[in-house]
Design a protein around this motif. Structure first.
Motif, short mmCIF file in Angstrom:
data_model
loop_
_atom_site.label_atom_id
_atom_site.label_comp_id
_atom_site.label_asym_id
_atom_site.label_seq_id
_atom_site.Cartn_x
_atom_site.Cartn_y
_atom_site.Cartn_z
N GLN A 62 0.82 -1.21 0.00
CA GLN A 62 0.00 0.00 0.00
C GLN A 62 0.85 1.26 0.00
O GLN A 62 0.31 2.37 -0.01
CB GLN A 62 -0.93 0.01 1.21
CG GLN A 62 -1.96 -1.10 1.19
CD GLN A 62 -2.99 -0.95 2.30
OE1 GLN A 62 -3.16 0.13 2.85
NE2 GLN A 62 -3.67 -2.03 2.62
N ASN A 220 1.79 -0.84 7.52
CA ASN A 220 1.74 -1.34 6.15
C ASN A 220 3.13 -1.65 5.60
O ASN A 220 3.22 -2.24 4.51
CB ASN A 220 1.06 -0.31 5.25
CG ASN A 220 -0.45 -0.29 5.45
OD1 ASN A 220 -1.03 -1.26 5.90
ND2 ASN A 220 -1.07 0.81 5.11
N THR A 244 3.47 1.44 -4.91
CA THR A 244 2.15 1.10 -4.39
C THR A 244 1.37 0.29 -5.41
O THR A 244 1.27 0.67 -6.58
CB THR A 244 1.37 2.38 -4.05
OG1 THR A 244 2.11 3.13 -3.09
CG2 THR A 244 0.00 2.04 -3.48
#
Length: 369
Positions: A62, A220, A244
């Motif tokens: 992410q 993350n 990402t």
């Protein structure tokens, strides 16, 4: 000699006609059997257009960064929560620390606002006392002026003294007005402090939200397995820079099912819950069992990116395919060897009914239709 050959020729023609008729009948029977027409029609509907399916989940980050750790390998079994990839978290840790410091500043400003409010309230009390003092002084000045005004007629008070008391009375009235104005300023200052508190509280909440976002970004940096399953090929390596959403690997959980694309002409008697047998090409045509779980709400062509437009002058009728989802019975040998993408040959027994099997993921049961 001619008398003996004539009956023999007749017998040969008779035998030939019988053989020809038998061959023709056999051919007709073969065609009827191949097309499953009466008297060879069967309740079994089969198709080779079927594949094993599974919940293949592609894993991606992410956020962007350099890969710091890859503790897994190709085709490894993992548990939910196991670490798959770790991204360098130094920048995100510093952002969290920066957010914590900013929150401390905003909380200090909020505490200072409370102190300012207490100070403003104390100032109001002081200004109220000043107003009361000015009123008392004004009352005294007004009484002196009134008394001197009465005594001026008999000469007990000179005109100069009367002028002094008049000026003192006017000055006292001005002092009262000034004290009341100062009190009103103090009240407005308090209101300003109260209004400013709302802004400071919003700043604290904003800092707390920034900290939560920084914590999310920091967490993350650790990419974990979303559920139990087996990994595919690992396409990321230590030290690589990933963006990402980049596809790093795939996780394939244990649940398996079959998607059989049946011809629309085969769907007349297909119902939910009917028993199914299928053979697996990759397992030497091993026969396994399952049940019809769901039937697609539309033909496969309806879900294509470019739907077919049949409103043309040249039209060729093509049998459409209806996807049918089939669950696989768990209590079978080698059921764990099924892999998504394997080809199977499916046979649905439309002469039998049964209960609709539960979904292997959420355990829900649908009504038999």
């Amino acid at each position: 000699m001619p008398a003996t050959n004539k009956p023999r020729s007749a017998r040969v023609r008779l035998v030939s006609s019988i053989l020809f008729g038998g061959i023709a009948l056999a051919g007709i029977l073969i065609v009827l059997y191949a097309w499953q027409l009466p008297p060879f029609s069967s309740p079994i509907e089969s198709t080779e257009n079927a594949l094993v399916r599974g919940q293949t989940t592609f894993i991606g980050p992410q956020l962007s960064g350099y890969v710091y750790e890859v503790p897994v390998q190709d085709y490894q079994w993992v548990k939910q929560g196991d670490l798959l990839v770790r991204i360098d978290d130094r920048i995100y840790q510093q952002r969290l620390d920066q957010g914590l410091a900013q929150l401390g500043m905003q909380k200090a400003a909020l505490a200072n606002n409370m102190q300012q409010r207490r100070s403003a309230e104390a100032t109001i009390l002081q200004r109220q006392a000043a107003v009361e003092s000015a009123i008392a002084q004004g009352q005294k000045a007004a009484a002196d002026f009134k008394r001197n005004s009465l005594l001026i007629s008999d000469g007990s008070v000179s005109k100069s003294e009367l002028g002094v008391t008049r000026a003192a009375d006017a000055q006292a009235k001005a002092a009262v007005a000034e004290a009341r104005a100062t009190l009103e300023i103090s009240r407005q200052d308090l209101q300003t402090v109260i209004v400013n508190r709302g802004s400071l509280e919003a700043s604290v909440q904003n800092a707390e939200a920034a900290i939560e976002l920084a914590r999310i970004d920091l967490s993350n940096t650790r990419i974990t397995a979303p559920r139990d399953g087996q990994l595919g090929q690992i396409s990321v390596r230590l030290g690589a820079y990933v963006n990402t959403g980049a596809q790093l690997m795939a996780v394939v959980p244990r649940p398996r099912w079959i998607i059989a694309n049946m011809k629309e002409t085969q769907m007349a008697n297909v119902r939910l819950g009917q028993p199914v047998t299928f053979t697996v090409d990759a397992l030497e045509n091993r026969k396994m069992h399952g049940r019809v779980q769901r039937i697609s709400p539309a033909a496969g062509s309806e879900f294509s990116l470019l739907p077919a437009d049949n409103a043309t002058g040249n039209f060729v009728k093509i049998a459409q395919r209806i996807p049918v989802r089939i669950t696989v019975d768990d209590d079978q040998t080698d059921v764990d060897r099924l892999r998504p993408g394997m080809s199977v040959v499916v046979s649905i027994d439309t002469s039998q009914d049964g209960d609709v099997p539960p979904d292997p993921v959420d355990g829900t049961v649908e009504k038999n239709k």
